[in-house]
Structures are given as structure tokens and as C-alpha cells.
Enzyme design. Structure first.
Site, PDB file in Angstrom:
ATOM      1  CG  ASP A   1     -15.050 -20.208  -5.752  1.00 47.35           C
ATOM      2  OD1 ASP A   1     -15.238 -20.623  -6.911  1.00 47.35           O
ATOM      3  OD2 ASP A   1     -14.019 -19.596  -5.416  1.00 47.35           O
ATOM      4  N   GLY A   2     -16.135 -23.257  -6.281  1.00 49.43           N
ATOM      5  CA  GLY A   2     -15.488 -24.565  -6.335  1.00 49.43           C
ATOM      6  C   GLY A   2     -16.236 -25.596  -7.174  1.00 49.43           C
TER       7      GLY A   2
ATOM      8  CD1 TRP B   1     -16.924 -31.878  -5.401  1.00 55.28           C
ATOM      9  CD2 TRP B   1     -18.197 -32.000  -7.242  1.00 55.28           C
ATOM     10  NE1 TRP B   1     -17.738 -32.983  -5.275  1.00 55.28           N
ATOM     11  CE2 TRP B   1     -18.534 -33.076  -6.392  1.00 55.28           C
ATOM     12  CE3 TRP B   1     -18.868 -31.876  -8.452  1.00 55.28           C
ATOM     13  CZ2 TRP B   1     -19.513 -34.017  -6.713  1.00 55.28           C
ATOM     14  CZ3 TRP B   1     -19.838 -32.808  -8.785  1.00 55.28           C
ATOM     15  CH2 TRP B   1     -20.152 -33.862  -7.912  1.00 55.28           C
TER      16      TRP B   1
ATOM     17  NE  ARG C   1     -15.216 -24.197 -15.452  1.00 54.97           N
ATOM     18  CZ  ARG C   1     -14.806 -23.767 -14.252  1.00 54.97           C
ATOM     19  NH1 ARG C   1     -13.745 -24.290 -13.712  1.00 54.97           N
ATOM     20  NH2 ARG C   1     -15.464 -22.811 -13.632  1.00 54.97           N
TER      21      ARG C   1
ATOM     22  CB  THR D   1     -20.192  -8.110 -13.789  1.00 53.88           C
ATOM     23  OG1 THR D   1     -21.224  -7.642 -12.928  1.00 53.88           O
ATOM     24  CG2 THR D   1     -20.142  -7.259 -15.024  1.00 53.88           C
TER      25      THR D   1
ATOM     26  CG  ASN E   1     -19.093 -15.753 -13.082  1.00 57.26           C
ATOM     27  OD1 ASN E   1     -19.891 -15.894 -12.158  1.00 57.26           O
ATOM     28  ND2 ASN E   1     -17.792 -15.972 -12.915  1.00 57.26           N
ATOM     29  CD1 TRP E   2     -21.909 -10.758 -17.689  1.00 57.98           C
ATOM     30  CD2 TRP E   2     -22.811 -12.324 -18.984  1.00 57.98           C
ATOM     31  NE1 TRP E   2     -23.267 -10.757 -17.466  1.00 57.98           N
ATOM     32  CE2 TRP E   2     -23.847 -11.704 -18.249  1.00 57.98           C
ATOM     33  CE3 TRP E   2     -23.154 -13.360 -19.876  1.00 57.98           C
ATOM     34  CZ2 TRP E   2     -25.185 -12.072 -18.366  1.00 57.98           C
ATOM     35  CZ3 TRP E   2     -24.495 -13.723 -19.996  1.00 57.98           C
ATOM     36  CH2 TRP E   2     -25.487 -13.084 -19.249  1.00 57.98           C
TER      37      TRP E   2
ATOM     38  NE  ARG F   1     -16.394 -18.613 -14.499  1.00 57.98           N
ATOM     39  CZ  ARG F   1     -16.472 -19.388 -13.432  1.00 57.98           C
ATOM     40  NH1 ARG F   1     -17.171 -20.504 -13.488  1.00 57.98           N
ATOM     41  NH2 ARG F   1     -15.878 -19.065 -12.312  1.00 57.98           N
TER      42      ARG F   1
ATOM     43  NE  ARG G   1     -14.393 -17.154  -3.015  1.00 55.66           N
ATOM     44  CZ  ARG G   1     -14.109 -16.283  -3.970  1.00 55.66           C
ATOM     45  NH1 ARG G   1     -14.020 -15.009  -3.676  1.00 55.66           N
ATOM     46  NH2 ARG G   1     -13.915 -16.671  -5.208  1.00 55.66           N
TER      47      ARG G   1
HETATM   48  C1  FPP Z   1     -18.455 -20.883  -8.823  1.00 61.19           C
HETATM   49  O1  FPP Z   1     -17.732 -22.059  -9.037  1.00 61.19           O
HETATM   50  C2  FPP Z   1     -19.872 -21.053  -9.160  1.00 61.19           C
HETATM   51  C3  FPP Z   1     -20.540 -20.357 -10.114  1.00 61.19           C
HETATM   52  C4  FPP Z   1     -19.920 -19.311 -10.942  1.00 61.19           C
HETATM   53  C5  FPP Z   1     -21.949 -20.640 -10.422  1.00 61.19           C
HETATM   54  C6  FPP Z   1     -22.792 -21.015  -9.249  1.00 61.19           C
HETATM   55  C7  FPP Z   1     -24.079 -21.502  -9.734  1.00 61.19           C
HETATM   56  C8  FPP Z   1     -24.748 -22.556  -9.217  1.00 61.19           C
HETATM   57  C9  FPP Z   1     -24.350 -23.323  -8.029  1.00 61.19           C
HETATM   58  C10 FPP Z   1     -26.044 -22.908  -9.819  1.00 61.19           C
HETATM   59  C11 FPP Z   1     -26.966 -21.964  -9.154  1.00 61.19           C
HETATM   60  C12 FPP Z   1     -28.327 -22.234  -9.389  1.00 61.19           C
HETATM   61  C13 FPP Z   1     -29.267 -21.520  -8.738  1.00 61.19           C
HETATM   62  C14 FPP Z   1     -30.674 -21.736  -9.068  1.00 61.19           C
HETATM   63  C15 FPP Z   1     -28.924 -20.495  -7.728  1.00 61.19           C
HETATM   64  P1  FPP Z   1     -16.582 -22.022 -10.107  1.00 61.19           P
HETATM   65  O2  FPP Z   1     -17.150 -22.391 -11.421  1.00 61.19           O
HETATM   66  O3  FPP Z   1     -15.906 -20.693 -10.084  1.00 61.19           O
HETATM   67  O4  FPP Z   1     -15.624 -23.132  -9.578  1.00 61.19           O
HETATM   68  P2  FPP Z   1     -14.038 -23.163  -9.684  1.00 61.19           P
HETATM   69  O5  FPP Z   1     -13.529 -22.004  -8.866  1.00 61.19           O
HETATM   70  O6  FPP Z   1     -13.684 -24.484  -9.085  1.00 61.19           O
HETATM   71  O7  FPP Z   1     -13.663 -23.053 -11.120  1.00 61.19           O
END
Ligand code: FPP
Length: 251
Positions: free
Chosen positions: A21-22, A26, A34, A67, A69-70, A72, A189
């Protein structure tokens, strides 16, 4: 501190699960979109897979797309799917070099066909590897998984293959997508959030949880080894008392 050298090689968790997460936060901190965070997050994935190989963690499950995340913005979902396809294509030779077997859990049929094809190719190409099994949770949610298991058990009852009074935890486990692997002993996490967000709800029943404020794109081997060290300091009681676990303890 060199956390790795303090790890007890006789007490390595067999299975570690991570909520990465994050990424978005970041990227925002760098003044970027993002998706830039997701791209950077791939470097952390590579490091942590390697770290597992170095200390003997056999199974690593990464929550890569839920599930939920769809829902977004479409641009972000599309970019994440493209990133998955390109990363898997690019990383497969590296997985083979490191002895990593790729597997996936989740509603794979809901992924774009290009993504499904790439996954199948990489799963087949890495099937004989034995060092680390990397399990990507994609279009995954635990409630989805448990609902599926319940449906299949209900069907068994309808077909007179099982009676209601005979249903036990092992029947539910048999229908979970993780049925061939041990449950994770450690769940990490990143990013300071203290939730499990519909991730492996059944399988994490006795896992130790480790939360860190580090954002996923900055999570490195040292941070992973630190989490394993923290796990090794915990007393896992599984509902028993301390003295039942170690008879010399006084509590
Ligand atoms: C959460 O951060 C991260 C995700 C929903 C996607 C994670 C995917 C990757 C790191 C790429 C993975 C690639 C492979 C091949 C495994 P967030 O977007 O929720 O961050 P936020 O909480 O700061 O908004």
C-alpha cells in the site's frame, strides 16, 4: 543495523503475505501521477521476492489488485493492467533465474484477455521452479473467495455428496484458492494503514501482523528482514497459554 544477520534461520515463516500500500501517496509526494507509484512499486516487488529467496521464505502472496480496485478511475485501472502485463513479460526470465514459481489467485477471468494470456504463459514457464512460490492476488477479495467456497459446498450437499452436519473447516479450506499452500504466518502492510481490506480473511486467522509507515515504493529488503525479525520475537500461542507453549515461562 543489519537485520538479516540477526534472523534465526530455524524460525523462518514459510509463507508471508503483503498488502503493498501507498503507491499513490508516494507518487503524489514526488509530484507525479499515481501510476508512477505503481511503476516504482515493481522494484519493491523484485527486491522482496529476492529477499524471500535469500532467507528461505517459501511462499509470498502479494495483494496486487483487489476486487474493489476495479472502482478506481479507468485510466488507473488500465495502466495497472498494462503494467502487470509488461512486468510479467519482462520479469519471467528473471523469475526463472531465481527459481521463482508464479501463481495467481482471484477472479482471473475478469482480467483483460491479454493479462490472462501473459499470466498463463509465465505460470507455465515457471512451473518447475522450487525456490519461492510467488502468488499474485489479482481481482481478489476474500469475501468473493469464501462465497465461492460456500456455493461449492452447498452444491455438494444438494448432490448428496456431503451432509450439513459433516461440514467442517477443512471442507471450506479445500475450496479456497490457497488450498495447496500453508497459511501465512506473517502479514505485512505498508503505508501506515492498519486494516486487512478483504485480504485472506480465513487464511490469516493466526497470522502475526506487521504494520509499517513505509510506503510500498520505498519498502526494501532491510524493511522486509526487519518485519521477519519482529515476527521471530512474537510468541505464537494459537489460543493456548504462555506456559503451555513454553513450560518454563511464568505467565
Ligand atoms: C496500493 O497502493 C497498490 C496497488 C493497488 C497496486 C499494487 C501493484 C503494484 C505494486 C504493481 C504490481 C506488479 C506486480 C507484477 C505484482 P495505492 O494505490 O492504494 O496507494 P495509496 O493508498 O497511496 O493511494
Amino acid at each position: 543495523m543489519d537485520f538479516k544477520s540477526h534472523i534465526d534461520p530455524l524460525n523462518i515463516p514459510k509463507h508471508v503475505a503483503i498488502i503493498m500500500d501507498g503507491n499513490g501517496r508516494w507518487a503524489k509526494k514526488q509530484g507525479e501521477d499515481r501510476i508512477f507509484g505503481h511503476y516504482e512499486g515493481v522494484n519493491s516487488v523484485r527486491e522482496i521476492v529476492e529477499a524471500c529467496g535469500e532467507i528461505g521464505v517459501r511462499f509470498l502472496t502479494l495483494y496486487a489488485f483487489s476486487t474493489e480496485n476495479w472502482n478506481r478511475p479507468k485510466e488507473e485501472v488500465d495502466a495497472l493492467m498494462e503494467l502487470l502485463v509488461s512486468t510479467i513479460a519482462m520479469e519471467t526470465p528473471n523469475l526463472n533465474k531465481k527459481g521463482v514459481k508464479l501463481r495467481v489467485i482471484g477472479d482471473i477471468e475478469s482480467l483483460p484477455t491479454s493479462c490472462q494470456a501473459e499470466l498463463q504463459e509465465s505460470i507455465a514457464a515457471t512451473a518447475a521452479n522450487t525456490t519461492v512460490t510467488l502468488i499474485l492476488a489479482l481481482s481478489y477479495s476474500s469475501k468473493w473467495e469464501i462465497t465461492n467456497a460456500v456455493k461449492q459446498i452447498a452444491q455438494q450437499v444438494v448432490n448428496n455428496k456431503l451432509t450439513v452436519k459433516d461440514i467442517q473447516a477443512k471442507h471450506i479450506e479445500a475450496y479456497l484458492s490457497t488450498n495447496e499452500w500453508p497459511d501465512p504466518e506473517l502479514m505485512i502492510r505498508t503505508s501506515g494503514e492498519h486494516r486487512i481490506s478483504n485480504f485472506l480473511l480465513w487464511q490469516l486467522a493466526y497470522a502475526e501482523f506487521y504494520f509499517t509507515d513505509i510506503l510500498w515504493p520505498e519498502f526494501r529488503k532491510q524493511d522486509f528482514f526487519r518485519a521477519v525479525l519482529s515476527y521471530q520475537k512474537r510468541e505464537r500461542r494459537f489460543g493456548l497459554t504462555s506456559s503451555q507453549i513454553s513450560p518454563n515461562s511464568h505467565s
